[in-house]
Motif scaffolding. Structure first.
Motif, mmCIF file in Angstrom:
data_model
loop_
_atom_site.group_PDB
_atom_site.id
_atom_site.type_symbol
_atom_site.label_atom_id
_atom_site.label_comp_id
_atom_site.label_asym_id
_atom_site.label_seq_id
_atom_site.Cartn_x
_atom_site.Cartn_y
_atom_site.Cartn_z
ATOM 1 N N LEU A 58 0.835 -1.195 0.000
ATOM 2 C CA LEU A 58 0.000 0.000 0.000
ATOM 3 C C LEU A 58 0.877 1.255 0.000
ATOM 4 C CD1 LEU A 58 -2.813 1.413 0.485
ATOM 5 C CD2 LEU A 58 -2.301 1.255 2.914
ATOM 6 N N ALA A 59 1.873 1.283 0.869
ATOM 7 C CA ALA A 59 2.744 2.464 0.961
ATOM 8 C C ALA A 59 3.492 2.671 -0.351
ATOM 9 C CB ALA A 59 3.717 2.301 2.121
ATOM 10 N N LEU A 60 4.033 1.579 -0.900
ATOM 11 C CA LEU A 60 4.851 1.724 -2.100
ATOM 12 C C LEU A 60 4.008 2.049 -3.328
ATOM 13 C CD1 LEU A 60 7.488 -1.078 -1.553
ATOM 14 C CD2 LEU A 60 7.921 1.383 -1.696
ATOM 15 N N SER A 61 2.828 1.438 -3.436
ATOM 16 C CA SER A 61 2.058 1.726 -4.640
ATOM 17 C C SER A 61 1.481 3.144 -4.576
ATOM 18 C CB SER A 61 0.969 0.670 -4.887
ATOM 19 O OG SER A 61 0.103 0.620 -3.797
ATOM 20 N N THR A 62 1.184 3.623 -3.341
ATOM 21 C CA THR A 62 0.761 5.021 -3.208
ATOM 22 C C THR A 62 1.881 5.944 -3.678
ATOM 23 O OG1 THR A 62 -0.555 4.406 -1.292
ATOM 24 C CG2 THR A 62 -0.093 6.736 -1.566
ATOM 25 N N TYR A 63 3.089 5.601 -3.246
ATOM 26 C CA TYR A 63 4.238 6.408 -3.644
ATOM 27 C C TYR A 63 4.439 6.365 -5.171
ATOM 28 C CZ TYR A 63 9.133 7.346 -4.636
ATOM 29 O OH TYR A 63 10.297 7.820 -5.204
ATOM 30 N N ASP A 64 4.402 5.154 -5.738
ATOM 31 C CA ASP A 64 4.632 5.004 -7.185
ATOM 32 C C ASP A 64 3.600 5.794 -7.984
ATOM 33 O OD1 ASP A 64 6.716 3.341 -6.644
ATOM 34 O OD2 ASP A 64 5.577 1.477 -6.917
ATOM 35 N N LYS A 65 2.322 5.615 -7.606
ATOM 36 C CA LYS A 65 1.238 6.312 -8.300
ATOM 37 C C LYS A 65 1.437 7.819 -8.236
ATOM 38 C CE LYS A 65 -2.425 4.776 -10.443
ATOM 39 N NZ LYS A 65 -2.374 3.318 -10.319
ATOM 40 N N GLY A 66 1.738 8.298 -7.041
ATOM 41 C CA GLY A 66 1.918 9.740 -6.861
ATOM 42 C C GLY A 66 3.043 10.266 -7.732
ATOM 43 N N MET A 67 4.098 9.460 -7.828
ATOM 44 C CA MET A 67 5.245 9.895 -8.611
ATOM 45 C C MET A 67 4.865 10.087 -10.077
ATOM 46 S SD MET A 67 8.103 11.000 -8.110
ATOM 47 C CE MET A 67 9.325 10.554 -6.922
ATOM 48 N N THR A 68 3.998 9.206 -10.609
ATOM 49 C CA THR A 68 3.600 9.373 -12.016
ATOM 50 C C THR A 68 2.829 10.685 -12.184
ATOM 51 O OG1 THR A 68 1.564 8.136 -11.677
ATOM 52 C CG2 THR A 68 3.451 6.871 -12.430
ATOM 53 N N LEU A 69 2.050 11.087 -11.168
ATOM 54 C CA LEU A 69 1.321 12.351 -11.247
ATOM 55 C C LEU A 69 2.288 13.528 -11.221
ATOM 56 C CD1 LEU A 69 -1.833 11.919 -8.996
ATOM 57 C CD2 LEU A 69 -1.512 11.404 -11.404
ATOM 58 N N ILE A 70 3.295 13.422 -10.351
ATOM 59 C CA ILE A 70 4.246 14.531 -10.238
ATOM 60 C C ILE A 70 5.035 14.686 -11.531
ATOM 61 C CG2 ILE A 70 6.369 15.194 -9.028
ATOM 62 C CD1 ILE A 70 4.932 14.475 -6.490
#
Lengths: 460, 598
Positions: free
Chosen positions: B528-540
């Motif tokens: 959960l923590a890592l996929s939240t991070y990964d997803k957010g990074m694509t937005l940034i």
């Protein structure tokens, strides 16, 4: 029984006497030494063989003349006479009067060395003691039967804090107060007087027994003083069913006396010249506190340990921290900002807090409020460091909120008056007031129900 | 064993070290000293004289008092009735001592480790018949020691011969004879439900095996980041207040070992009481039975005699090996090995031995290594594989990990959970520092995780550690020049690392839900923590400002969800992951729309 008496002292050095050709002397026994000029001193056998006995002289060995010395082996351990009359008295490390009044007479005599409490006979301490001090009650709660030292430094107000705790400590919703055993080792005349006056002015003096060895008294006596004091505490707690609070100051001087004697004995030094058995020796003292099954009384201990050069890794505070159930650490930085009591919460800790707080003991939100305050304060201190490097103006709005929190926390939560006795509810409400400066989502250590009930902010 | 009991007398008393005059005594032999009969052990010999370390205080002992050799080395009794008990450092039952001598421990008490009166239901091994040859580890029968633990009655490791008689099923006391064998010399020997074994001698086994499955402790930073195999050896070093004891107690509580042996070696009395009072109430998450049924305690608190402290670790290990020999996975926690080493130092100092580092004797490293080597997964003689996992707490003076005990321990162990004062000060518990800790068992553990939980375990673990390392680097920059110097992507990295720290690594022993975390839930939270991070990074990457993401209420939820959902509610964690996905997706759509509108 024949009392053995010898004139065969062969050597005197640093608080020790060696006596030759003394068959059958028991290890640990009490000794009376006559100096040949009408004076006597007390001692204890610390090494025994038929050829030679080593004696620790509590009054020190200054001015002893080997030729004139007579040594008498009393064939009994070092003991203290105990009766309810000890309350209100001032005694020395051997339990003899210092207050000019007659000695304690009693058929109850106990060896001061004590013996180890069977762990299976202990019961786990879990009754919350309200000290009225927010940093202790809210964040490092004290429970009955705990040993919680104050780590301090020279010039810091550990004595005032200890005196405030003695005045204010009580069980929540209960008035029953503590009997106090006060043990002073190597403290100055002024410090001893401060406590005596404190006890007198707060009207507890009749409930206090003081064991005093001042800075200019013989250091060797400091080795037996805490043991004598704790033997008295055990008597009050387990024979007379009282709840006893033991205040011991200053353990650092105790350990220095131990080092002095160890060096004279030729013990192998471990760290900073202290003997390898310093840990076990301190533990013999600290572990005498606690609660025992089916006994009504208890012993709670608050030793003062001054950290040489404010160094918490120095062997004395370090080993103490490994034995005691937490520590309250005073900070020079807070002191310099005029904050009283200058309790630095980050290195402070109470290990027995978990079972003494919460729904049935203090309030249901207490455990998580404490965790949340710690987390916010840790972050706030980081922000304060950052601000001192890059300037507060460069901080984001979020960071500025932490910076303000750090200041508010120090001034309002840590700081309180010397006679201000805050209830645990007042402490927790103040905590919520401070935390409500943050948005709800920043308070992740708290549960959503707790936030719904106590949160006072308006931001989302 | 002791046909001719040796008698002699005391020459000198120097604290716990007593010199006796007793010709013919052997090194290591047990001795009783003085009128009180204090128990001790011979540690060196010179001519007629022997130096004895006594396990009890020597106050009141006089030169000339009698001393008596017992003829055997320090041994423990091994048989049914060990579990659920609390023993002192030389295996005397403390609860019985309390009945006998009250709240304080009286000296010279000689109580046997096992209850002599209690009757046990013995079930003989149906595969055995008189005439068969039996040897070390042969299972003579079984006794149901607690609801979940079946105690196998083994032939002691030093006996072989022909079985001449095996008792029928029924109730027996530990001293009753349950079998007879005839040894090679033709002597008849009778066997009971228990036997004695010298503690300083490792119990033999058929051969050593490699560890294969991880010891699941329910603690995320241990299981998911620095795993320990069953049969491994690990250390938990940390300054005072960093939470060593809580880490050890959590392992004792929640690990999937069959047997837990907790050795309180020179530590606080109240901590043992905590275990004694709470374990009979707590439920084992694997069997549903009370934890105390699989636990035994050895207690030498810091105020108990220092020499028995040195012995307590060996006493614990020998009992651990005994259950291992029945085919069980045993975990032994030694809190703390530093106190054991200090006991060694105290004795060597009183003997006047030359100190090498910080007053410790030269043999510190070899003794320490020999202790840890008694851990391991082995093939037993007749009960299949068994293991002893040994986890030692280390209490370095001043928190200095370069001191002798910590540094020698580090050379021997395979898993190192280093506790950090900084994390503890911020109340980040368990305060296991992800930078300085290590595990030599990651590869082996990965096989288990990939098979049992998720095949991405190892890659996820690596990603998380990389992100944490990046975080440490960026934090240094922030501390020099302030957060404004960071790009949005870098700030999101900090946010991602904080999600891992707060949502995964931090775990409260006091929180009812979070105190134990199943491997499935551990992976779900990490993912959960890592996929939240990964997803957010694509937005940034497509230009969404970081502040936009940081304010999402779902991030607070991701940090909190470890204590919102139990190990049975992993599905809800996955639901939250979807919710976060959707929130990010709508930000992406909105952002894309704005930019096409422009």
């Amino acid at each position: 029984m024949s009392i053995k008496e010898y004139r065969t002292a062969s050597e005197v050095r640093g608080g020790l006497i060696l006596v030759r050709d003394t068959p059958g002397v028991a290890f640990g026994d009490r000794v009376r030494i006559s100096d040949g000029r009408g004076g006597t001193r007390d001692g204890q056998v610390i090494r025994a063989s038929n050829e030679e006995v080593m004696i620790l002289v509590f009054e020190g060995t200054d001015d002893l003349d080997l030729e004139a010395v007579w040594v008498r082996f009393l064939d009994e351990p070092v003991e203290i006479a105990l009766s309810p009359e000890i309350l209100g008295r001032e005694l020395n490390g051997l339990g003899e009067p210092r207050d000019g009044r007659p000695p304690i007479l009693s058929h109850i005599r106990r060896p001061v060395g004590g013996s180890a409490i069977n762990p299976a006979a202990r019961s786990y301490p879990r009754e919350f003691i309200q000290t009225g001090i927010s940093t202790i009650d809210g964040l490092n709660s004290l429970v009955r039967g705990q040993k919680l030292p104050i780590f301090s430094g020279s010039g810091l107000p550990h004595n005032r804090l200890a005196a405030q705790i003695v005045r204010q400590a009580k069980l929540k919703d209960e008035d029953s107060s503590f009997s106090i055993v006060f043990a002073a080792m190597g403290v100055s005349y002024a410090d001893a007087k401060f406590f005596r006056d404190e006890f007198a002015s707060s009207g507890v003096l009749r409930n206090v027994v003081m064991f005093v060895n001042l800075a200019d008294d013989p250091p060797v006596e400091r080795l037996t003083l805490p043991r004598t004091a704790l033997t008295a505490a055990e008597y009050l707690a387990y024979d007379l069913d009282r709840h006893v609070l033991v205040v011991m100051t200053d353990m650092t001087y105790y350990a220095e006396a131990l080092r002095e004697v160890a060096t004279a004995k030729g013990d192998v030094p471990a760290r900073k010249g202290y003997p390898g058995y310093l840990y076990s020796d301190l533990a013999e003292i600290y572990e005498r506190c606690g609660r025992i099954h089916e006994r009504h009384g208890s012993i709670t201990m608050m030793p003062v340990v001054s950290m040489p050069s404010d160094d918490i890794t120095h062997p004395i505070p370090d080993l103490t921290g490994y034995i005691t159930e937490g520590q309250i650490v005073l900070s020079r930085e807070l002191q310099n900002q005029g904050i009283y009591p200058p309790v630095h919460i980050s290195p402070s800790l109470s290990r027995l807090m978990k079972d003494g707080i919460g729904k049935d003991d203090t309030r249901e939100d207490h455990p998580k409020v404490a965790a949340q305050l710690y987390a916010l304060y840790a972050r706030a201190l980081e922000t304060r460091n950052l601000a001192s490097i890059i300037g507060a103006d460069e901080l984001s709005e979020r960071d500025r909120r932490y910076l303000k929190f750090a200041d508010d926390f120090d001034q309002r939560f840590v700081g309180q008056g010397e006679s201000e006795d805050r209830s645990i509810e007042a402490t927790l409400n103040l905590a919520w007031e401070l935390m409500s400066a943050f948005p709800r989502d920043a308070l992740i250590r708290l549960s959503e129900t707790e936030i719904a009930k106590y949160y006072q902010g308006d931001s989302g | 064993m002791s046909e001719q009991q040796n008698k002699g007398f005391v020459r000198e008393i120097n604290g716990p070290i007593v010199t006796i005059d007793l010709p013919g005594i052997r090194s290591g032999e047990q001795v009783r000293i003085g009128e009180l009969g204090l128990v001790g052990e011979v540690i060196s010999l010179a001519g007629r004289e022997a130096v004895v370390q006594t396990y009890e205080s020597t106050d009141g002992v006089r030169p000339g008092e009698p001393a008596e050799g017992l003829g055997w080395p320090l041994s423990v009794e091994l048989g049914p009735g060990l579990l659920g008990e609390i023993f002192d450092g030389i295996q005397r039952p403390l609860e019985k001592i309390a009945l006998e001598s009250g709240d304080y421990i009286r000296r010279g008490l000689a109580l046997p480790g096992l209850d002599r009166e209690k009757r046990w239901e013995f079930e003989p091994n149906p595969e055995l018949a008189p005439g068969q040859s039996i040897g070390p580890g042969t299972v003579l029968g079984t006794v149901q020691e607690t609801e979940t633990i079946q105690h196998k009655i083994l032939v002691p490791p030093d006996l072989t011969g022909e079985l001449t008689e095996l008792a029928p099923g029924g109730e027996y006391r530990v001293e009753d004879s349950i079998a007879h064998l005839r040894d090679a010399q033709g002597h008849s020997r009778h066997l009971t439900l228990f036997h004695r074994w010298p503690v300083r001698k490792p119990r033999p086994y058929r051969q050593r095996d490699d560890g294969i499955s991880p010891l699941i402790t329910g603690q995320r930073v241990i299981d998911s980041f620095f795993p320990q195999l069953k049969g491994g050896k690990g250390a938990v070093p940390g300054p005072f207040g960093a939470g060593k004891t809580v880490v050890q107690q959590q392992i004792a509580r929640w690990s999937n070992a069959d047997i837990v042996i907790y050795v309180g070696c020179g530590e606080r009395g109240n901590e043992l009481v905590d275990v004694l009072e709470s374990f009979p109430q707590l439920e084992d998450p694997y069997t549903g039975r009370k934890l105390m049924e699989k636990t035994l305690l050895v207690a030498n608190t810091s105020n108990m005699p220092v020499v028995a402290r040195e012995a307590s670790v060996y006493v614990g290990l020998t009992m651990a090996e005994y259950y291992r020999d029945m085919g069980y996975d045993v975990v032994m926690l030694a809190d703390s090995t530093s106190r054991w080493a200090e006991a060694l130092r105290e004795v060597s100092g009183r003997l006047g031995q030359m100190p090498v580092e910080e007053g410790y004797p030269a043999y510190l490293a070899s003794r320490l290594a020999a202790i840890y080597e008694r851990a391991g997964r082995v093939e037993t003689y007749h009960a299949g594989a068994g293991s002893v996992t040994l986890i030692g707490a280390v209490s370095p003076p001043g928190g200095d990990f370069s001191e002798p005990v910590t540094s020698h321990t580090k050379d021997i162990i395979e898993t190192f959970w280093a506790l950090s004062k900084e994390l503890a000060d911020a109340r980040h518990y368990p305060s296991i520092d992800w930078v300085t800790s290590f595990s030599g068992h990651v590869q082996a553990a990965a096989e288990w995780w990939h098979k049992e939980v998720d095949r991405h375990w190892q890659s996820r673990r690596t990603e998380a550690l990389a992100l944490l390392a990046r975080d440490a680097e960026l934090s240094r920059i922030v501390n020099l020049v302030g957060p404004e110097a960071l790009s949005d992507a870098q700030r999101w990295q900090l946010e991602g690392a904080s999600l891992i720290k707060e949502g995964v690594l931090q775990q409260s022993a006091l929180d009812e839900v979070d105190t134990f975390c199943s491997p499935q839930k551990q992976f779900a939270l990490l993912d959960l923590a890592l996929s939240t991070y990964d997803k957010g990074m694509t937005l940034i990457e497509i230009g969404v400002p970081v502040s936009h993401l940081q304010d999402l209420p779902q991030l607070a939820k991701a940090r909190r969800c470890k204590s919102m959902y139990t190990s049975e509610q992993v599905a809800s964690i996955n639901d939250l992951a979807r919710e976060i996905d959707e929130a990010f997706e709508s930000i992406r759509l909105e952002y894309a729309k704005q930019h096409t509108d422009d």
